[in-house]
Every structure is written in structure tokens, then in C-alpha cells.
Design a protein around this motif. Structure first.
Motif, mmCIF file in Angstrom:
data_model
loop_
_atom_site.group_PDB
_atom_site.id
_atom_site.type_symbol
_atom_site.label_atom_id
_atom_site.label_comp_id
_atom_site.label_asym_id
_atom_site.label_seq_id
_atom_site.Cartn_x
_atom_site.Cartn_y
_atom_site.Cartn_z
ATOM 1 N N ALA A 1 0.770 -50.421 39.283
ATOM 2 C CA ALA A 1 0.188 -50.041 40.576
ATOM 3 C C ALA A 1 -1.302 -49.742 40.506
ATOM 4 C CB ALA A 1 0.922 -48.824 41.143
ATOM 5 N N PHE B 1 -4.704 -57.088 42.562
ATOM 6 C CA PHE B 1 -3.980 -57.439 43.781
ATOM 7 C C PHE B 1 -4.879 -58.231 44.712
ATOM 8 C CE2 PHE B 1 -1.757 -53.789 42.129
ATOM 9 C CZ PHE B 1 -0.423 -54.113 42.332
ATOM 10 N N ASP C 1 -4.420 -55.416 49.779
ATOM 11 C CA ASP C 1 -4.144 -53.980 49.654
ATOM 12 C C ASP C 1 -2.688 -53.636 49.932
ATOM 13 O OD1 ASP C 1 -6.781 -53.477 48.980
ATOM 14 O OD2 ASP C 1 -7.359 -52.913 51.026
ATOM 15 N N ARG D 1 -0.537 -53.894 46.889
ATOM 16 C CA ARG D 1 -0.680 -52.717 46.013
ATOM 17 C C ARG D 1 0.118 -51.546 46.593
ATOM 18 N NH1 ARG D 1 -4.156 -51.257 42.055
ATOM 19 N NH2 ARG D 1 -5.728 -52.792 42.669
#
Length: 162
Positions: free
Chosen positions: A86, A91, A94, A97
Motif C-alpha cells: 500500500a 499506482f 489514487d 492505492r
């Protein structure tokens, strides 16, 4: 460990260690979250973990034991996974994530739920009614946080990430 009281204290110490480890990474997850609802829920999670840590310390000290006598390897692994998947991963969006943040938080929450549930059952069996009530309150808070994150995932984050 000779009896259920020894097991109980050991489990409280393990939970205390788990909370201490989770606190730092959940704070980082909250800062990394872009969903306003997720950020707010994780901030409440940080506050709940702090409360849990304080409650566990009181329960452990009341049994004349050292809160720092255990290191929770299970939470250590979950924290490492949260950081890898995480916080340190790349990524493209957003929301993706945020979806992973929810996943990692819920894994830690489910670990806490299992621990609090067992410890509450031990406390009840041992006649530590006040301890059992405190632990059930902590269990309820963990369930509530887990449910909130599921709702955020289902209502907004997962849709945006798709």
C-alpha cells in the motif's frame, strides 16, 4: 505457560505488541489515503488503536506483568505487507492505492478481532469480568472499523478504482 491465566496474559502482551506496531503503519496509511472518507476512517482507527494500547497496558499491569514481554510476529508480517503493497508500491490511480489501503487495514483489523475475541473469552472463563467487558468493547470497536472500511470500499473506492 501453566494455565489459562498464563495464556491470557501472553495473549494480552501479544495484542499490546500488535497494537504498537499497527499504530505507526495505520497512521502512514491514513496519510497516504486520498479518499476523504477513508482518510477520516483511518484517523479514527489510529485513535482507536491508541485507546486499545492504553487499555491493554492497564489490563496487563493489573496482572503484575510487563506489557512489553512479547513481540507479535503476526502483526510484524502484516505491517511489512501493508508497507510493501500500500505504501511502497507504484499506482496508476489514487483509487487503486485506496483499495489496497483498505485491504491491508482490514487484514490487520481481522487479526485484532481474532485476538480480542480469544482474550475476552479467556477473561470471562477466568472470572475477570471487568477485563472481559473492556476486551469486548475493543472487539466491538474493531468490528465497527472493519465494517466502516467495507462500506467505504463498496460505496466509493472500489467503483472509482474499477
Amino acid at each position: 505457560m501453566d494455565n489459562l491465566k498464563d495464556v491470557y496474559i501472553d495473549q494480552l502482551q501479544d495484542l499490546y505488541s500488535a497494537n504498537r506496531q499497527a499504530l505507526r503503519v495505520v497512521d502512514e496509511l491514513a496519510k497516504a489515503a486520498t479518499s476523504t472518507a477513508l482518510h477520516a476512517a483511518l484517523e479514527r482507527g489510529v485513535a482507536g488503536i491508541k485507546d486499545g494500547e492504553q487499555n491493554l497496558e492497564k489490563l496487563i499491569r493489573a496482572k503484575d506483568a510487563n506489557p512489553n514481554a512479547e513481540h507479535c510476529k503476526g502483526m510484524e508480517g502484516l505491517v511489512r505487507e501493508a508497507k510493501a503493497h500500500a505504501l511502497n508500491a507504484e499506482f496508476g490511480m489514487d483509487a487503486a492505492r485506496d483499495a489496497v489501503i483498505i485491504t491491508q487495514y482490514q487484514r490487520m483489523a481481522h487479526y485484532a478481532i481474532a485476538g480480542y475475541g480469544c482474550a475476552a473469552a479467556f477473561a470471562k472463563q477466568l472470572g475477570f469480568d471487568d477485563d472481559a467487558a473492556t476486551l469486548r468493547g475493543m472487539l466491538d470497536a474493531a468490528y465497527s472499523g472493519d465494517k466502516t472500511l467495507s462500506e467505504i470500499a463498496e460505496q466509493t473506492v472500489n467503483k472509482r478504482a474499477a
